[in-house]
Design a protein around this motif. Structure first.
Motif, PDB file in Angstrom:
ATOM      1  N   TRP A  26       0.841  -1.203   0.000  1.00 35.52           N
ATOM      2  CA  TRP A  26       0.000   0.000   0.000  1.00 35.52           C
ATOM      3  C   TRP A  26       0.874   1.251   0.000  1.00 35.52           C
ATOM      4  O   TRP A  26       0.624   2.207  -0.743  1.00 35.52           O
ATOM      5  CB  TRP A  26      -0.936  -0.012   1.216  1.00 35.52           C
ATOM      6  N   THR A  27       1.894   1.266   0.839  1.00 37.56           N
ATOM      7  CA  THR A  27       2.779   2.429   0.924  1.00 37.56           C
ATOM      8  C   THR A  27       3.479   2.666  -0.403  1.00 37.56           C
ATOM      9  O   THR A  27       3.523   3.797  -0.903  1.00 37.56           O
ATOM     10  CB  THR A  27       3.807   2.253   2.060  1.00 37.56           C
ATOM     11  N   GLY A  70       6.604  13.146  13.772  1.00 43.46           N
ATOM     12  CA  GLY A  70       5.351  12.558  13.297  1.00 43.46           C
ATOM     13  C   GLY A  70       4.466  12.103  14.439  1.00 43.46           C
ATOM     14  O   GLY A  70       3.237  12.257  14.394  1.00 43.46           O
ATOM     15  N   ILE A  71       5.082  11.556  15.468  1.00 42.77           N
ATOM     16  CA  ILE A  71       4.326  11.148  16.657  1.00 42.77           C
ATOM     17  C   ILE A  71       3.736  12.389  17.332  1.00 42.77           C
ATOM     18  O   ILE A  71       2.547  12.422  17.672  1.00 42.77           O
ATOM     19  CB  ILE A  71       5.219  10.380  17.652  1.00 42.77           C
ATOM     20  N   SER A 101      -5.836   5.717   6.643  1.00 45.83           N
ATOM     21  CA  SER A 101      -5.935   7.174   6.494  1.00 45.83           C
ATOM     22  C   SER A 101      -4.981   7.877   7.468  1.00 45.83           C
ATOM     23  O   SER A 101      -4.363   8.882   7.112  1.00 45.83           O
ATOM     24  CB  SER A 101      -7.373   7.656   6.682  1.00 45.83           C
ATOM     25  N   LEU A 102      -4.831   7.345   8.661  1.00 47.76           N
ATOM     26  CA  LEU A 102      -3.889   7.909   9.625  1.00 47.76           C
ATOM     27  C   LEU A 102      -2.453   7.691   9.146  1.00 47.76           C
ATOM     28  O   LEU A 102      -1.633   8.610   9.198  1.00 47.76           O
ATOM     29  CB  LEU A 102      -4.094   7.280  11.004  1.00 47.76           C
ATOM     30  N   LEU A 103      -2.173   6.503   8.651  1.00 48.43           N
ATOM     31  CA  LEU A 103      -0.835   6.222   8.120  1.00 48.43           C
ATOM     32  C   LEU A 103      -0.519   7.163   6.960  1.00 48.43           C
ATOM     33  O   LEU A 103       0.581   7.719   6.876  1.00 48.43           O
ATOM     34  CB  LEU A 103      -0.747   4.760   7.664  1.00 48.43           C
ATOM     35  N   LYS A 104      -1.484   7.395   6.102  1.00 50.13           N
ATOM     36  CA  LYS A 104      -1.279   8.295   4.967  1.00 50.13           C
ATOM     37  C   LYS A 104      -0.960   9.713   5.442  1.00 50.13           C
ATOM     38  O   LYS A 104      -0.053  10.365   4.919  1.00 50.13           O
ATOM     39  CB  LYS A 104      -2.519   8.308   4.071  1.00 50.13           C
ATOM     40  N   PHE A 109       2.782  14.085   5.968  1.00 54.67           N
ATOM     41  CA  PHE A 109       3.404  15.080   6.843  1.00 54.67           C
ATOM     42  C   PHE A 109       4.929  15.006   6.737  1.00 54.67           C
ATOM     43  O   PHE A 109       5.595  16.031   6.580  1.00 54.67           O
ATOM     44  CB  PHE A 109       2.959  14.871   8.294  1.00 54.67           C
ATOM     45  N   ASN A 110       5.474  13.807   6.845  1.00 53.45           N
ATOM     46  CA  ASN A 110       6.929  13.671   6.788  1.00 53.45           C
ATOM     47  C   ASN A 110       7.493  14.091   5.434  1.00 53.45           C
ATOM     48  O   ASN A 110       8.539  14.729   5.373  1.00 53.45           O
ATOM     49  CB  ASN A 110       7.362  12.246   7.137  1.00 53.45           C
ATOM     50  N   ILE A 111       6.828  13.750   4.366  1.00 50.26           N
ATOM     51  CA  ILE A 111       7.297  14.158   3.033  1.00 50.26           C
ATOM     52  C   ILE A 111       7.353  15.687   2.956  1.00 50.26           C
ATOM     53  O   ILE A 111       8.354  16.263   2.519  1.00 50.26           O
ATOM     54  CB  ILE A 111       6.405  13.576   1.921  1.00 50.26           C
TER      55      ILE A 111
END
Length: 123
Positions: A26-27, A70-71, A101-104, A109-111
């Motif tokens: 998925w990632t 991110g945390i 959706s949370l993982l996305k 955010f990190n990108i």
């Protein structure tokens, strides 16, 4: 997914292997510009040489590591979604659906946050 084949083969629990493969696929499909690699014996994705997200397995959960920033950014949403976390990782229990959706959001955010980062880890 070729980069992760050996890692996935090493996961003894078949259901955990399937879940990890699902998350990694998925990632890779959702963020095709990220580079898939194994480092520190765990699957991770990078962007222009900087860490974006890492994954690992534990007995009771899939661990997702978006770095401390991110945390911090998503701590409230992580707790509201029913997950727990440390300063460095989020625990997604094997016996519950993963909130993609949370993982996305964490990956996006990190990108964005690390777009101008020239080091692997945030300083």
């Amino acid at each position: 997914m070729e980069a992760f084949a050996e890692y996935l083969e090493g996961i003894d629990h078949p259901e955990h292997r399937v879940r990890m493969e699902e998350v990694l696929r998925w990632t890779a499909e959702t963020f095709p510009n990220l580079t898939a690699k194994i480092a520190w014996n765990q699957p991770m994705f990078t962007d222009h040489g900087t860490f974006i997200i890492g994954f690992s397995t534990a007995k009771h959960h899939l661990a997702v590591a978006p770095e401390n920033a991110g945390i911090d950014r998503f701590s409230e949403e992580i707790v509201q979604a029913g997950y727990d976390h440390t300063k460095q990782l989020v625990r997604f229990p094997w016996d519950r659906p993963l909130d993609f959706s949370l993982l996305k959001k964490m990956i996006e955010f990190n990108i964005a946050d690390k777009a101008d980062c020239s080091t692997f880890w945030r300083k």
